[in-house]
Design a protein around this motif. Structure first.
Motif, PDB file in Angstrom:
ATOM      1  N   GLY A 133     -90.426 -10.350 -94.639  1.00 50.49           N
ATOM      2  CA  GLY A 133     -90.808  -9.824 -95.942  1.00 50.49           C
ATOM      3  C   GLY A 133     -91.565 -10.839 -96.782  1.00 50.49           C
ATOM      4  O   GLY A 133     -92.622 -10.535 -97.348  1.00 50.49           O
ATOM      5  N   ASP A 134     -91.051 -12.072 -96.841  1.00 46.49           N
ATOM      6  CA  ASP A 134     -91.707 -13.095 -97.654  1.00 46.49           C
ATOM      7  C   ASP A 134     -93.026 -13.558 -97.036  1.00 46.49           C
ATOM      8  O   ASP A 134     -93.941 -13.966 -97.756  1.00 46.49           O
ATOM      9  N   GLN A 135     -93.111 -13.509 -95.704  1.00 46.85           N
ATOM     10  CA  GLN A 135     -94.389 -13.841 -95.071  1.00 46.85           C
ATOM     11  C   GLN A 135     -95.456 -12.821 -95.448  1.00 46.85           C
ATOM     12  O   GLN A 135     -96.605 -13.175 -95.710  1.00 46.85           O
ATOM     13  N   ILE A 136     -95.061 -11.559 -95.496  1.00 56.35           N
ATOM     14  CA  ILE A 136     -96.002 -10.514 -95.911  1.00 56.35           C
ATOM     15  C   ILE A 136     -96.459 -10.752 -97.346  1.00 56.35           C
ATOM     16  O   ILE A 136     -97.653 -10.698 -97.653  1.00 56.35           O
ATOM     17  N   TYR A 137     -95.499 -11.049 -98.244  1.00 55.90           N
ATOM     18  CA  TYR A 137     -95.855 -11.314 -99.639  1.00 55.90           C
ATOM     19  C   TYR A 137     -96.770 -12.537 -99.749  1.00 55.90           C
ATOM     20  O   TYR A 137     -97.719 -12.553-100.538  1.00 55.90           O
ATOM     21  N   PHE A 138     -96.466 -13.565 -98.956  1.00 53.35           N
ATOM     22  CA  PHE A 138     -97.283 -14.781 -98.970  1.00 53.35           C
ATOM     23  C   PHE A 138     -98.725 -14.463 -98.595  1.00 53.35           C
ATOM     24  O   PHE A 138     -99.671 -14.914 -99.257  1.00 53.35           O
ATOM     25  N   TYR A 139     -98.908 -13.678 -97.527  1.00 54.28           N
ATOM     26  CA  TYR A 139    -100.264 -13.376 -97.071  1.00 54.28           C
ATOM     27  C   TYR A 139    -100.963 -12.342 -97.945  1.00 54.28           C
ATOM     28  O   TYR A 139    -102.195 -12.253 -97.926  1.00 54.28           O
ATOM     29  N   VAL A 140    -100.188 -11.562 -98.712  1.00 57.49           N
ATOM     30  CA  VAL A 140    -100.811 -10.716 -99.733  1.00 57.49           C
ATOM     31  C   VAL A 140    -101.542 -11.605-100.731  1.00 57.49           C
ATOM     32  O   VAL A 140    -102.683 -11.326-101.131  1.00 57.49           O
ATOM     33  N   GLY A 141    -100.898 -12.701-101.125  1.00 57.64           N
ATOM     34  CA  GLY A 141    -101.533 -13.640-102.043  1.00 57.64           C
ATOM     35  C   GLY A 141    -102.642 -14.456-101.397  1.00 57.64           C
ATOM     36  O   GLY A 141    -103.682 -14.700-102.013  1.00 57.64           O
ATOM     37  N   ARG A 142    -102.451 -14.862-100.147  1.00 58.55           N
ATOM     38  CA  ARG A 142    -103.406 -15.749 -99.483  1.00 58.55           C
ATOM     39  C   ARG A 142    -104.723 -15.045 -99.163  1.00 58.55           C
ATOM     40  O   ARG A 142    -105.796 -15.636 -99.313  1.00 58.55           O
ATOM     41  N   PHE A 143    -104.661 -13.788 -98.725  1.00 58.48           N
ATOM     42  CA  PHE A 143    -105.880 -13.125 -98.243  1.00 58.48           C
ATOM     43  C   PHE A 143    -106.267 -11.882 -99.044  1.00 58.48           C
ATOM     44  O   PHE A 143    -107.207 -11.183 -98.673  1.00 58.48           O
ATOM     45  N   ASN A 144    -105.525 -11.594-100.123  1.00 60.00           N
ATOM     46  CA  ASN A 144    -105.846 -10.407-100.921  1.00 60.00           C
ATOM     47  C   ASN A 144    -105.841 -10.761-102.408  1.00 60.00           C
ATOM     48  O   ASN A 144    -105.228 -10.074-103.224  1.00 60.00           O
ATOM     49  N   LYS A 145    -106.526 -11.833-102.765  1.00 59.89           N
ATOM     50  CA  LYS A 145    -106.487 -12.330-104.145  1.00 59.89           C
ATOM     51  C   LYS A 145    -107.044 -11.312-105.135  1.00 59.89           C
ATOM     52  O   LYS A 145    -106.504 -11.142-106.235  1.00 59.89           O
TER      53      LYS A 145
END
Length: 228
Positions: A92-104
């Motif tokens: 779950g937190d990896q998904i949230y992390f990559y939401v921020g990293r690649f979907n700014k």
């Protein structure tokens, strides 16, 4: 392939939630039991680890407490439950992390109401560093914001994943073990609450409201401290 998954992490989370809800609803409907409560218990006993994994992606302590109780009653294995719940929390937190990293652009567009929380998360990361990855699991109102906020920075993805995995397993153990150890006492309380729901319901609302209010005040206090 990996890049596509990262770029669509927000959509992946949405699809996971929808699949989980559809699976839950269909399985409840098909469960060979009478009442809704019996159906739900049957579902937990039959698909316990799948439900636990999906529930943990959504950061739900209630699912972990249920896993602890099922481990106490012998319907789940304690160690497997902690392992699966930790993996779910990690995912779950990896998904949230990559939401921020690649979907700014998506974050800036759809999280305007949480701008102050993002600012607070950024300041917490600057002040505490990597321990904030452990702390965020216990911070009401910040558990989604902090992983996304870290993803928006240049923080190492590999380091985040490593700390996140350890944090998730500790979170799972800290939540599941007490429910497993005090399972008998919890079952007694649940049985009493079912028979005296007119006392238990207002008391439960009061306790839950107090916890939410406490964490809300703590978060607000931190905001004021960083703004001053």
């Amino acid at each position: 392939m990996i890049e596509k998954l990262q770029n669509n992490s927000g959509k992946i989370l949405f699809v996971v939630v929808i699949i989980f809800l559809v699976f839950l609803g269909y399985s409840l409907y098909q469960a060979p039991e009478g009442g809704l409560e019996d159906k739900f218990i049957y579902l937990l006993k039959t698909y316990g680890y799948i439900i636990l994994f999906a529930w943990s992606i959504l950061e739900g302590e209630i699912g972990l407490i249920m896993a602890g109780l099922l481990s106490h009653s012998g319907h789940m294995n304690l160690y497997i439950a902690i392992f699966v719940a930790g993996l779910g929390g990690f995912a779950g937190d990896q998904i949230y992390f990559y939401v921020g990293r690649f979907n700014k652009a998506y974050v800036h567009k759809n999280f305007k109401a949480q701008r102050r929380q993002f600012a607070l998360a950024h300041l917490l990361l600057m002040k505490y560093g990597w321990p904030i990855i452990f702390m965020q699991r216990y911070m009401y109102g910040m558990r989604t914001i902090i992983p996304i906020s870290i993803g928006l920075t240049r923080y190492s993805g590999k380091l985040f994943a490593f700390i996140n995995l350890l944090s998730a397993w500790i979170w799972a153990a800290v939540t599941i073990l007490p429910a497993w150890y005090f399972g008998e006492e919890i079952f007694i309380v649940i049985h009493w609450a079912k028979e005296h729901w007119y006392y238990a319901a207002p008391f439960g609302v009061l306790i839950a409201g107090s916890i939410i209010y406490y964490f809300y005040k703590v978060t607000k206090k931190k905001e004021r401290n960083f703004e001053s």
